[in-house]
Design an enzyme around this catalytic site. Structure first.
Site, PDB file in Angstrom:
ATOM      1  N   SER A 137      30.665  31.240  49.712  1.00 25.21           N
ATOM      2  CA  SER A 137      30.827  32.595  50.205  1.00 25.21           C
ATOM      3  C   SER A 137      32.315  32.819  50.458  1.00 25.21           C
ATOM      4  CB  SER A 137      30.000  32.794  51.477  1.00 25.21           C
ATOM      5  OG  SER A 137      30.188  34.077  52.037  1.00 25.21           O
ATOM      6  N   TYR A 152      33.347  43.460  47.951  1.00 29.04           N
ATOM      7  CA  TYR A 152      33.449  41.995  47.852  1.00 29.04           C
ATOM      8  C   TYR A 152      32.823  41.343  49.076  1.00 29.04           C
ATOM      9  CZ  TYR A 152      35.438  37.312  47.885  1.00 29.04           C
ATOM     10  OH  TYR A 152      35.593  35.948  47.943  1.00 29.04           O
ATOM     11  N   LYS A 156      29.467  38.732  49.522  1.00 30.31           N
ATOM     12  CA  LYS A 156      29.518  37.445  50.211  1.00 30.31           C
ATOM     13  C   LYS A 156      28.635  37.429  51.460  1.00 30.31           C
ATOM     14  CE  LYS A 156      32.171  35.413  47.252  1.00 30.31           C
ATOM     15  NZ  LYS A 156      31.611  34.338  46.411  1.00 30.31           N
TER      16      LYS A 156
END
Length: 282
Positions: A137, A152, A156
């Protein structure tokens, strides 16, 4: 403890970044490594020749490609013991300016690519009643306070969520799952090839542009994290009898995680009186 040199590692996105550092460290220790990249040539050039190395050209968005690579790994080495879902890329841009296509592509690679690997490797791990899955992650998957990195971070955060569930789902089979949340490491992650930006940027987002520029021009090349030391942390964690579900890497990751944890505590306490008084009266 089982001889760690007998474990077979399978690493995605291994032609650069943390995946490359990990593959090279493992091979230097005599461990068996199957590694994937979109480009077989780039992968071979980056890693070099080694009898314990199986380079694989894989499209992680294709279940068939992933399945074939896992089958080839088991045929070559006899098993898969440690899986590292490392393939992914960064995406900088405000939520308003990123298109649906740009957003979905980031989810496809960072989220659904890892799920393809998990789905195809688990039958082997369940059969052998052992294994360890590392899903890479980011500290941006634990705290989303990065203007311009919302999508983004969202990918994650998704990795964090499904890995916590995965850890519970597979523990009865003797399989472990760990979320890796790195801070800033000196890789090529912030270079053009790994950090995408919107095709249509809105200059009104001055804060986003400033953060984007800082990552590309100031942070890039000056990250404090050493990828080789990160690789050693992966290996030490894989050798633990009871590895953690959360593996934060880097002092900066620890610092940012602690700030987030304290902020959540403060938010909870600020509204505890009325936020908990929501049940039916007896």
């Amino acid at each position: 403890m089982e001889n760690s040199n007998q474990k077979v590692w399978y690493i995605t996105g291994a032609s650069k970044g943390l995946g490359l550092a990990l593959a090279k460290q493992l091979l230097s220790e005599g461990k068996k490594v199957a590694a994937t990249s979109r480009s077989l040539e780039d992968l071979k050039k980056a890693v070099g020749e080694n009898e314990n190395f199986l380079p694989l050209a894989v499209n992680i968005l294709s279940e068939e490609s992933v399945e074939e690579s896992i089958k080839n790994t088991v045929e070559r080495f006899g098993s898969i013991d440690v899986v590292v879902n490392n393939a992914g890329y960064g995406l900088a841009g405000a939520l308003e300016e990123l298109t649906d296509a740009e957003t979905r592509q980031n989810f496809d690679v960072n989220v659904f690519g890892s799920l393809n690997v998990i789905r195809k490797v688990l039958p082997y791990l369940r059969k052998q009643q052992s294994g360890h899955i590392f899903n890479v992650s980011s500290i941006g998957g634990f705290t989303g306070s990065f203007p311009g990195f919302g999508i983004y971070c969202a990918t994650k955060f998704a990795v964090q969520g499904f890995t916590e569930s995965l850890a519970e789902e597979v523990k009865d089979f003797g399989i472990k799952a760990t979320i890796v949340s790195p801070g800033y490491f000196r890789t090529n992650f912030l270079n053009d090839s790994s950090l995408n930006v919107p095709k249509n940027q809105l200059q009104e987002y001055k804060t986003v542009r400033d953060v984007q520029a800082a990552h590309e021009n100031e942070i890039n090349g000056n990250q404090q994290g050493d990828p080789q030391k990160a690789a050693l942390a992966f290996i030490k964690t894989a050798e633990m009898q009871n590895p953690p579900v959360h593996l934060f890497l880097g002092q900066d990751a620890y610092d940012m995680a602690e700030v987030k944890i304290q902020a959540v505590r403060n938010n909870m306490e600020a509204v505890r009186e009325f936020a908990t008084a929501t049940g039916y009266e007896s």
